[in-house]
Design a protein around this motif. Structure first.
Motif, PDB file in Angstrom:
ATOM      1  N   PRO A   1       0.681  -1.129   0.114  1.00 16.27           N
ATOM      2  CA  PRO A   1       0.222  -0.015   0.573  1.00 16.27           C
ATOM      3  C   PRO A   1       0.740   1.068  -0.425  1.00 16.27           C
ATOM      4  CG  PRO A   1      -1.308  -1.566   1.720  1.00 16.27           C
ATOM      5  CD  PRO A   1       0.458  -1.934   1.095  1.00 16.27           C
ATOM      6  N   VAL A   2       0.243   2.587  -0.386  1.00 18.50           N
ATOM      7  CA  VAL A   2       0.796   3.218  -0.626  1.00 18.50           C
ATOM      8  C   VAL A   2       1.305   3.831   0.913  1.00 18.50           C
ATOM      9  CG1 VAL A   2       0.783   5.792  -1.602  1.00 18.50           C
ATOM     10  CG2 VAL A   2      -0.088   4.452  -2.374  1.00 18.50           C
ATOM     11  N   GLY A   3       2.856   3.977   0.942  1.00 16.15           N
ATOM     12  CA  GLY A   3       2.297   5.105   2.466  1.00 16.15           C
ATOM     13  C   GLY A   3       4.186   3.731   3.204  1.00 16.15           C
TER      14      GLY A   3
ATOM     15  N   THR B   1      -7.325  -4.785  -6.746  1.00 15.67           N
ATOM     16  CA  THR B   1      -8.767  -3.399  -7.333  1.00 15.67           C
ATOM     17  C   THR B   1      -9.087  -3.673  -5.516  1.00 15.67           C
ATOM     18  OG1 THR B   1      -9.990  -5.206  -7.759  1.00 15.67           O
ATOM     19  CG2 THR B   1      -8.921  -4.110  -9.096  1.00 15.67           C
ATOM     20  N   LEU B   2      -8.889  -4.495  -4.537  1.00 16.10           N
ATOM     21  CA  LEU B   2      -9.642  -4.610  -3.254  1.00 16.10           C
ATOM     22  C   LEU B   2      -8.684  -3.844  -2.243  1.00 16.10           C
ATOM     23  CD1 LEU B   2     -10.845  -8.336  -3.024  1.00 16.10           C
ATOM     24  CD2 LEU B   2     -12.219  -6.316  -1.968  1.00 16.10           C
ATOM     25  N   ALA B   3      -6.730  -3.833  -2.089  1.00 16.32           N
ATOM     26  CA  ALA B   3      -6.218  -3.347  -1.750  1.00 16.32           C
ATOM     27  C   ALA B   3      -6.466  -1.584  -2.181  1.00 16.32           C
ATOM     28  CB  ALA B   3      -5.028  -3.314  -2.063  1.00 16.32           C
ATOM     29  N   LEU B   4      -6.364  -1.454  -3.620  1.00 15.25           N
ATOM     30  CA  LEU B   4      -6.491   0.237  -3.285  1.00 15.25           C
ATOM     31  C   LEU B   4      -8.510   0.869  -3.476  1.00 15.25           C
ATOM     32  CD1 LEU B   4      -6.036   2.389  -5.281  1.00 15.25           C
ATOM     33  CD2 LEU B   4      -6.909   1.468  -7.595  1.00 15.25           C
TER      34      LEU B   4
ATOM     35  N   LYS C   1     -10.936   4.123   0.685  1.00 15.58           N
ATOM     36  CA  LYS C   1     -11.710   4.502   2.472  1.00 15.58           C
ATOM     37  C   LYS C   1     -10.343   5.106   3.518  1.00 15.58           C
ATOM     38  CE  LYS C   1     -14.648   0.499   1.164  1.00 15.58           C
ATOM     39  NZ  LYS C   1     -15.182  -1.012   1.100  1.00 15.58           N
ATOM     40  N   ASN C   2      -9.126   4.798   3.577  1.00 16.12           N
ATOM     41  CA  ASN C   2      -8.698   4.973   4.837  1.00 16.12           C
ATOM     42  C   ASN C   2      -7.974   6.431   4.014  1.00 16.12           C
ATOM     43  OD1 ASN C   2      -8.180   2.049   5.648  1.00 16.12           O
ATOM     44  ND2 ASN C   2      -6.434   1.975   5.203  1.00 16.12           N
ATOM     45  N   VAL C   3      -8.104   7.192   3.321  1.00 22.44           N
ATOM     46  CA  VAL C   3      -8.394   8.566   2.882  1.00 22.44           C
ATOM     47  C   VAL C   3      -9.530   8.917   2.575  1.00 22.44           C
ATOM     48  CG1 VAL C   3      -5.720   8.354   2.537  1.00 22.44           C
ATOM     49  CG2 VAL C   3      -7.663   8.271   0.447  1.00 22.44           C
ATOM     50  N   ASP C   4     -10.291   7.954   2.894  1.00 24.20           N
ATOM     51  CA  ASP C   4     -12.085   8.500   3.326  1.00 24.20           C
ATOM     52  C   ASP C   4     -12.509   9.343   1.412  1.00 24.20           C
ATOM     53  OD1 ASP C   4     -14.336   9.889   4.568  1.00 24.20           O
ATOM     54  OD2 ASP C   4     -13.766  11.215   5.301  1.00 24.20           O
ATOM     55  N   TYR C   5     -12.393   8.427   0.717  1.00 17.55           N
ATOM     56  CA  TYR C   5     -12.275   9.010  -0.743  1.00 17.55           C
ATOM     57  C   TYR C   5     -13.641   7.912  -1.407  1.00 17.55           C
ATOM     58  CZ  TYR C   5     -13.175   9.892  -5.938  1.00 17.55           C
ATOM     59  OH  TYR C   5     -13.341   9.856  -6.977  1.00 17.55           O
TER      60      TYR C   5
END
Length: 439
Positions: free
Chosen positions: A123-125, A263-266, A271-275
């Protein structure tokens, strides 16, 4: 250059072998002693055309070795590739347990400043997190480079030498230059960027390709209701250079180790960044429905599947691999068994893997003739050449009822009709029934 690769799955093994092939001295490390023992004899733990020949060649050349002891092999290396699995959790997020375990091993083993190259999809980060995670456990300077892979199972050996680009992401210019030098031997364009961008490129690329697949499958479903032929529609669309023909083949959905997980991870990242990433959720939902498309059509043909003998032609998620992860075949088998059907499968290389999942609930056939024998329907699930080359007479001579549901558009509808086969293929219309079948 001396390079250590941690992990000998699809990504790690292909990466390690390829780096050795272009002239580096590579040691691939894995905690599985049995796997390492086989690799030392040039026996690949994965089914990937061409990989064993390259393993043997580079072992003999003295450029490739395998070990279970990270500490002993990392002594002479300042570059360590991290290529362990990041399986998805129930909520769709990536499980980082294996990568953290490997990162701890790196920290405890290195004896000099080290560049850690992350091939694993994370994941990003995560790369920033890994740098801090490792740095806290070692006095040596750690640099992180994100180097996502874009290999396709079944043609990974080709892809690693003929890729469109090599993505290198880092905040450390010296580390980037080092990795650029390492990869020069591939003669593939190198795109350098920041860590977060490199991480996102991987997810965005796979999600976009998955979107193309789900889109064309939805168009195929509309074609069935309007009289269009999805093969013609796909060809006409693909001739537009803005669209391209790749990943526009209608069928029964995507599977494997990358598209479903990524796709699930993206979606989870969003969702983690409230999008609310509604588009990717629709892609995921459409794919789940498409995987059961053939069973849905079969139920419309036979009002009751209880006791029916159903043959599956292919179970791997795609040809030239034994991988059944997230394959449509597993979903199909589960539903057929739930409906009381008797299931037989044939696959040139993946049957044993599916047998390990279902045991004696399914029958594994050694030949196409055997799997078709007395079958009430045959479902084309994987487009292996052995399946493409079936003589149509086998359907009528071997099957109890020559009913074929083609999930990969392998056969010609007119030829099947002329051969006396009741035939359906995704995106070309209703089941063609030559003679009524009364149940």
């Amino acid at each position: 250059m001396n390079i250590v690769v941690i992990g000998t799955g699809y990504v790690g093994l292909v990466t390690g072998v390829a780096l050795a092939e272009i002239g580096h001295d590579v040691c691939c490390v894995d905690i599985d002693a049995n796997k390492v023992a086989k690799l030392q004899k040039a026996i690949s733990p994965i089914y990937e055309p061409g990989i064993e020949a390259l393993i043997e060649k580079n072992i003999e050349a003295g450029r490739l070795s395998f070990s279970t002891d990270l500490k002993s092999v990392v002594v002479d290396s300042s570059v360590v590739y991290l290529a362990v699995g990041t399986p998805q959790k129930q909520d769709g997020s990536a499980n980082l347990d294996y990568i953290e375990e490997a990162a701890t091993g790196i920290a405890q083993s290195i004896n000099q400043d080290t560049v850690v190259v992350v091939k694993s999809t994370v994941p990003v980060g995560t790369n920033h997190y890994l740098k801090e995670y490792i740095q806290k456990q070692t006095p040596y300077q750690i640099s992180i480079v994100s180097n996502p892979e874009f290999l396709r199972e079944g043609v990974a050996v080709h892809d690693v030498f003929h890729g469109d680009r090599i993505v290198l992401g880092a905040d450390d210019e010296v580390a980037l230059e080092k990795l650029e030098m390492i990869n020069q031997g591939f003669h593939i364009p190198i795109f350098k960027t920041g860590l977060e961008s490199a991480e996102m490129i991987k997810y965005a690329s796979n999600a976009f390709l998955a979107t193309k697949i789900s889109f064309i499958n939805e168009i195929a479903n509309i074609c069935e209701k309007t009289g269009g032929d999805i093969r013609e529609v796909s060809k006409g669309m693909g001739m537009d250079s803005r669209i391209g023909s790749a990943f526009l083949q209608a069928g029964i959905g995507y599977g494997g180790s990358c598209f479903p997980k990524d796709t699930l991870a993206l979606n989870h990242i969003a969702k983690n960044v409230d999008y609310d990433f509604g588009l990717i959720q629709s892609v995921i939902d459409a794919n789940k429905a498409q995987q059961l498309k053939l069973v849905k059509v079969l139920k419309s043909h036979y009002s009751d599947l209880n006791g029916k003998q159903i043959a599956l032609l292919g179970v791997a998620f795609k040809p030239e691999t034994d991988d059944i992860r997230e394959a449509a075949s597993e979903v199909i088998i589960e539903e057929l068994l739930r409906c009381g059907a008797k299931v037989s499968i044939f696959d040139p290389v993946a049957s044993a893997n599916m047998k390990a999942v279902f045991g004696n609930k399914i029958h594994v056939a050694d030949t196409i003739s055997e799997v078709l024998l007395q079958a009430d329907a045959a479902l084309v699930v994987t487009e292996w050449n052995e399946i493409k080359n079936i003589q149509l007479a086998e359907f009528t001579s071997q099957m109890n009822h020559p009913v074929v549901l083609d999930g990969r558009l392998v056969f010609d509808k007119l030829e099947m009709k002329q051969a006396g086969v009741s035939y359906y293929s995704v995106g070309t219309g209703e089941l063609q029934i030559n003679e009524p079948i009364y149940i």
